[in-house]
Design an enzyme around this catalytic site. Structure first.
Site, PDB file in Angstrom:
ATOM      1  N   ASP A 263       0.879  -1.159   0.000  1.00 16.33           N
ATOM      2  CA  ASP A 263       0.000   0.000   0.000  1.00 16.33           C
ATOM      3  C   ASP A 263       0.922   1.215   0.000  1.00 16.33           C
ATOM      4  O   ASP A 263       2.107   1.116   0.324  1.00 16.33           O
ATOM      5  CB  ASP A 263      -0.945  -0.007   1.206  1.00 16.33           C
ATOM      6  CG  ASP A 263      -2.175   0.875   0.945  1.00 16.33           C
ATOM      7  OD1 ASP A 263      -2.103   1.749   0.048  1.00 16.33           O
ATOM      8  OD2 ASP A 263      -3.194   0.704   1.638  1.00 16.33           O
TER       9      ASP A 263
HETATM   10  C1  BGC Z   1      -5.019   3.258  -0.013  1.00 17.37           C
HETATM   11  C2  BGC Z   1      -5.115   2.283  -1.177  1.00 17.37           C
HETATM   12  C3  BGC Z   1      -4.934   3.010  -2.472  1.00 17.37           C
HETATM   13  C4  BGC Z   1      -3.606   3.755  -2.442  1.00 17.37           C
HETATM   14  C5  BGC Z   1      -3.304   4.521  -3.718  1.00 17.37           C
HETATM   15  C6  BGC Z   1      -3.786   4.117  -0.085  1.00 17.37           C
HETATM   16  O1  BGC Z   1      -3.841   5.139   0.846  1.00 17.37           O
HETATM   17  O2  BGC Z   1      -5.055   2.562   1.203  1.00 17.37           O
HETATM   18  O3  BGC Z   1      -6.363   1.629  -1.147  1.00 17.37           O
HETATM   19  O4  BGC Z   1      -5.010   2.123  -3.551  1.00 17.37           O
HETATM   20  O5  BGC Z   1      -3.605   4.675  -1.376  1.00 17.37           O
HETATM   21  O6  BGC Z   1      -4.186   5.571  -3.884  1.00 17.37           O
END
Ligand code: BGC
Length: 756
Positions: A263
Site C-alpha cells: 500500500d
Molecule cells: C489506499 C489504497 C490506495 C492507495 C493509492 C492508499 O492510501 O489505502 O487503497 O489504492 O492509497 O491511492
C-alpha cells in the site's frame, strides 16, 4: 509480549513452513516462465531492482532496453481515478479522464449478485484500458468488522461467503477483459484509525474462516494476478513483510503466482520485505531502491530472491498486454455501456427496510413532494481522504426524482442541515468556535425552512445519511449517529407532517432508532454511483421493485457490536470515555468488567480480535442480541412464498454436495427479485461454531404469480473448520440444520441432515 504469544507465533510459523508446497490452484501466469528465464538472463541487477519500486505515483518500471513496458496502476475500487502528476497527488488536469462512478463496495454487495459483480469488473476493466492501465487497485475485500470503519463503504460485507462470491465475480470480470486486479488490503485492514501502526492479534481459525476467504477465493477461483499488502501488522509482522501471509499462505498454499505491491507508503524494510514476498514498494524507493541494491551487493539478499520477485512481476506483465501510448486517454473514459452497468448495480442495490404502504409513491394526483436533506444534492464520487472518481456525471437523488417525475408532481427542495465537509489540517480553537457559531445559526435557518416546506407538502422525502467526508479513508467514525443533527431535524419535521419517507445515502451502518420510528418508509440507497439518483427515483416511484439486501447487520446500538462489546475497539486510553460507557452498556451479554478495564489500558496500536469468528450476525445471533435490521434483510413491493423444502439425501459424506430444493412463488402483483439464503446451524458439533453461517444464496427474478423450483448447492467441504492444533482444514461431521430464509432473521424453514 507475553511468553504464550511468543510461543504461539513461533509454533504457527514452523507449522506453516511444513505445510507449504501443496498448492490448491495452478495459475495461467506460470505459462510465461520459460520466456521469463531468457529475459532475466539478459537483465542487469540494476534493471531488476529498478522494477521493484515505484517509478511514478502510479507506475513501476519495466525494462525499456528489452521492450518491457512499465506496469501502470489505477485506483480502484469503484471507478478509475483521474490522472495525477507523476510525483504528487495533484491532478494532471486532463479533459479525457472523466470516468464512470460505480456504486461503492457496500452497494455492490447489497445486490447479492456475483453476476453483477462480474459486470462491474468488466466495466472497470474497459475504462482502465481506455486509460492505458494494466492493474486496477481493487476490489477492496476486507471484512467489515466494525460498523464505524472508515472504509466500510468500499468494502463488501461482514460475511466472508458473500464477500468471496462477489470478489470472484469482480476479479473474473476484470481479468477476462485485459486488465489485472489488485486485491486489497491483504490482510486484516479492518480499521482506519492507526491503520499504519496497528498490530492485529488474531487466532488462526478466525483469520482463516472469516478474514482470508475473499482473498483465497479470488486467487483460487479467479486467478487474481495482483495483491496489495495492507498497512497494518498481523501477529507482530508488517503485512508487507509477512512471510506467513505472503509466502506461506498466498503463494505456497493458494498458488498465487502474481505480484504483491505495498500500500502507498506501507513498506518498512529492505531485506525482510523482499525476502518475505513483496514485489513492489509503492510509490517510493526508500527500501527497494538503492538500499536493496546495496543489500544484494553486501550479500544480505541473494540474487535468486531478486530474480524470483522480478519473475512474479514479469508473469503479470506478459499476461497483461500494455496499451500503446497513442491509444490511452484519447476519448472520455466514461462510456454508455459502463454507465448502464452502474445503473443496473444501483437499481438492484437499494434496500427497503420498512414500508407501511406509502411506497411506491403515488403521483396520480400530482402531489407536492418536499425533498428535504442535503444528501439529496450531495455528490458521493469524491470527498474525504483517498481515491475518488472524477466522474463524467453523477445523478443526485434530487436530479433523479426530477428526471423521472417531470411535471407529474411538484417537487420542493429544502437543504435541512449543514453537511459535514472534510478539510485538511488542524484548526485553531477560535476558528472552530467561530465555525460552530455560524453552523448553529445556519442550522436554525435551515430547520425553519425545512419545516415550512414540509408543512405545505403532501409527502416528505427526507434524504439524509452520511457522505464521503463522514465516511473516509484514514479515520473511523466516532459513532454511527446520523451526522449534522439529522435526528433532531426529522423530529421537527414530524411535528408538521407525518407522511415521511426516509432515504439514507450512506455506505455504512447508521443508528436508525429515531428515523425508523418516525418514518413510514425507510430505505438505504448507498453511495450509489453515476446513476444513483435515477435508480433511487425508479424504486421510489415503483418503476421497479426494490431488491437490495443488507450486506451487514444494522445494530440497535453501536455498543452491541462485537468488537465494541468486548472492548476490543476502539483501542487505548485515548478512548477512555467510550469505554466508560461500554462498561455499563455491555454487562447484559456477559462481557466482564475486567475485560473492559484491560482494554482501557491497552496499547492503542494493538487490535485484539478476541471476538474470533463472531463477526457481524454470527455474534448477534450467537449472543441472542436484538438487532435493528438483520443481515440479508430487505423488502420488495411484492410477497414471496416459500414451500416444499427438500434435500436430495438425509446423510452426506465429506466429499458430497448437499442439494437443498424448495418452491418460491411471487404471490404479489409486481415483478421483483428475491434473494434466497441458506444458513447452516450445527446441532452436535465437536468444536464451537457461531449460531448460523451463510453457505448459499441466489437472486431470483419472478413475475407476479410465477413460481420456481430452486436448488442451491452446498459442498460439504465448504463446512470445514480450521483446526488450530493440526494447522489445517478439518471436518466436523455432525448433524446440521439447514435454514432457508429471506435474511438471517427470517428463516422460513429448517431441515436436519447428517454429515458422516
Ligand atoms: C489506499 C489504497 C490506495 C492507495 C493509492 C492508499 O492510501 O489505502 O487503497 O489504492 O492509497 O491511492
Amino acid at each position: 509480549m507475553n511468553l504464550q504469544r511468543i510461543l504461539w507465533i513461533a509454533v504457527f510459523a514452523i507449522i506453516m513452513m511444513e505445510s507449504s508446497g501443496q498448492k490448491t490452484h495452478k495459475s495461467v501466469l506460470l505459462q510465461h516462465d520459460k520466456k521469463i528465464d531468457a529475459i532475466i538472463q539478459q537483465m542487469t541487477l540494476e534493471e531488476k531492482v529498478e522494477m521493484l519500486h515505484g517509478k511514478t505515483m502510479f507506475a513501476s518500471a519495466g525494462v525499456e532496453r528489452l521492450g518491457i513496458a512499465d506496469v501502470k496502476y489505477a485506483d480502484g475500487p469503484f471507478g478509475i481515478r483521474e490522472e495525477l502528476q507523476p510525483h504528487s497527488w495533484a491532478p494532471l488536469g486532463l479533459t479525457t479522464d472523466k470516468a464512470t462512478f460505480f456504486p461503492t463496495g457496500s452497494a455492490l454487495a447489497a445486490t447479492w449478485s456475483p453476476e453483477l459483480a462480474y459486470e462491474y469488473g468488466t466495466g472497470m476493466a474497459r475504462e482502465a484500458r481506455m486509460r492505458g492501465k494494466d492493474m486496477i487497485l481493487g476490489p477492496a475485500i476486507n471484512i467489515q468488522r466494525i460498523p464505524t470503519g472508515g472504509r466500510t463503504y468500499e468494502y463488501l460485507s461482514e460475511d466472508p461467503f458473500l464477500s468471496s462470491r462477489l470478489s470472484v465475480g469482480y476479479t473474473k470480470g476484470v481479468q477476462e477483459n485485459e486488465a489485472a486486479v489488485c486485491l486489497k488490503h491483504y490482510a486484516l485492514n479492518n480499521q482506519e484509525n492507526n491503520r499504519g501502526t496497528v498490530n492485529v492479534i488474531i487466532g488462526e481459525r478466525a483469520m482463516r474462516e472469516i478474514y482470508l476467504p475473499p482473498f483465497r477465493a479470488a486467487v483460487e477461483e479467479a486467478d487474481a494476478f495482483g495483491v496489495m499488502a495492507a498497512y497494518n501488522k498481523v501477529n507482530d509482522r508488517w503485512c508487507s513483510e509477512n512471510d506467513i501471509l505472503q509466502n506461506k499462505i498466498l503463494r505456497d498454499e493458494w498458488g498465487f503466482a502474481g505480484m504483491i505491491i505495498s500500500d502507498w507508503g506501507g513498506t518498512h524494510s529492505t531485506v525482510d520485505a523482499v525476502t518475505y514476498g513483496l514485489n513492489v514498494e509503492m510509490p517510493d524507493k526508500k527500501y527497494l531502491g538503492q538500499a536493496l541494491l546495496d543489500s544484494v551487493k553486501a550479500g544480505k539478499v541473494s540474487e535468486e530472491i531478486i530474480n524470483l520477485r522480478v519473475r512474479e512481476i514479469l508473469r503479470v506483465r506478459m499476461e497483461i498486454k500494455p496499451v500503446p501510448e497513442e491509444k490511452a486517454n484519447k476519448e472520455i473514459t466514461s462510456q454508455p455501456a459502463q454507465q448502464k452497468i452502474a445503473y443496473n448495480v444501483a437499481s438492484k442495490s437499494i434496500v427497503l427496510l420498512k414500508n407501511n404502504g406509502i411506497l411506491p409513491i403515488d403521483i396520480s394526483k400530482k402531489p407536492v413532494i418536499a425533498v428535504i436533506g442535503a444528501n439529496a444534492t450531495q455528490i458521493m464520487a469524491t470527498g474525504g481522504l483517498g481515491a475518488g472518481v472524477k466522474t463524467l456525471y453523477e445523478v443526485t437523488p434530487l436530479e433523479g426524482l426530477k428526471n423521472k417525475i417531470g411535471d407529474k408532481a411538484e417537487i420542493v427542495f429544502a437543504q435541512g442541515y449543514v453537511p459535514v465537509v472534510f478539510t485538511w489540517g488542524r484548526k485553531s480553537p477560535e476558528q472552530l468556535e467561530k465555525e460552530a457559531r455560524e453552523k448553529e445559526i445556519k442550522t436554525k435557518e435551515l430547520t425553519k425552512e425545512a419545516m415550512d416546506v414540509a408543512s405545505k407538502a403532501d409527502l416528505v422525502l427526507f434524504i439524509g445519511g452520511n457522505n464521503r467526508s463522514v465516511e473516509t479513508e484514514g479515520s473511523d467514525r466516532k459513532d454511527i449517529k446520523l451526522p449534522s443533527g439529522q435526528d433532531e431535524l426529522i423530529q421537527k419535521i414530524a411535528e408538521v407532517n407525518k407522511n415521511i419517507v426516509t432515504v439514507l445515502t450512506s455506505g455504512a451502518p447508521n443508528d436508525l432508532n429515531v428515523v425508523n420510528s418516525i418514518s413510514k418508509a425507510l430505505l438505504i440507497s448507498w453511495f450509489n454511483g453515476t446513476e444513483g439518483g435515477n435508480a433511487l427515483a425508479d424504486v421510489l416511484l415503483g418503476n421497479i421493485s426494490p431488491s437490495g439486501r443488507l450486506p451487514f447487520t444494522l445494530p440497535v446500538k453501536l455498543e452491541d457490536s462485537p468488537a465494541y462489546a468486548l472492548g476490543n475497539y476502539p483501542q487505548g486510553n485515548k478512548n477512555a470515555d467510550v469505554f466508560a460507557n461500554l462498561v455499563s452498556e455491555t454487562d447484559s451479554i456477559g462481557v466482564t468488567a475486567e475485560k473492559k478495564s484491560e482494554a482501557l489500558n491497552r496499547d492503542p496500536n494493538t487490535a485484539n480480535y478476541s471476538e474470533e469468528s463472531l463477526v457481524g450476525y454470527r455474534w448477534f445471533d450467537t449472543k441472542k442480541l436484538p438487532v435493528m435490521y438483520p443481515f440479508g434483510y430487505g423488502l420488495t413491493y411484492t410477497d414471496f412464498n416459500y414451500s416444499a423444502l427438500k434435500t436430495d439425501s438425509e446423510k452426506y459424506g465429506k466429499n458430497d454436495i448437499i442439494r437443498v430444493s424448495f418452491e418460491l412463488k411471487n404471490t404479489g402483483k409486481m415483478a421483483a427479485d428475491e434473494v434466497v439464503q441458506v444458513y447452516i446451524h450445527r446441532i452436535n458439533p465437536s468444536v464451537e461454531w457461531p449460531e448460523k453461517e451463510l453457505k448459499a444464496f441466489s437472486r431470483e427474478t419472478l413475475n407476479p404469480g410465477e413460481s420456481k423450483t430452486l436448488t442451491l448447492e452446498i459442498p460439504v467441504k465448504n463446512l470445514q473448520y480450521w483446526n488450530e492444533t493440526k494447522h489445517a482444514w478439518d471436518d466436523d461431521l455432525c448433524n446440521i440444520e439447514l435454514q432457508v430464509g429471506a435474511s438471517a432473521g427470517d428463516i422460513k424453514f429448517k431441515k436436519e441432515v447428517a454429515l458422516k
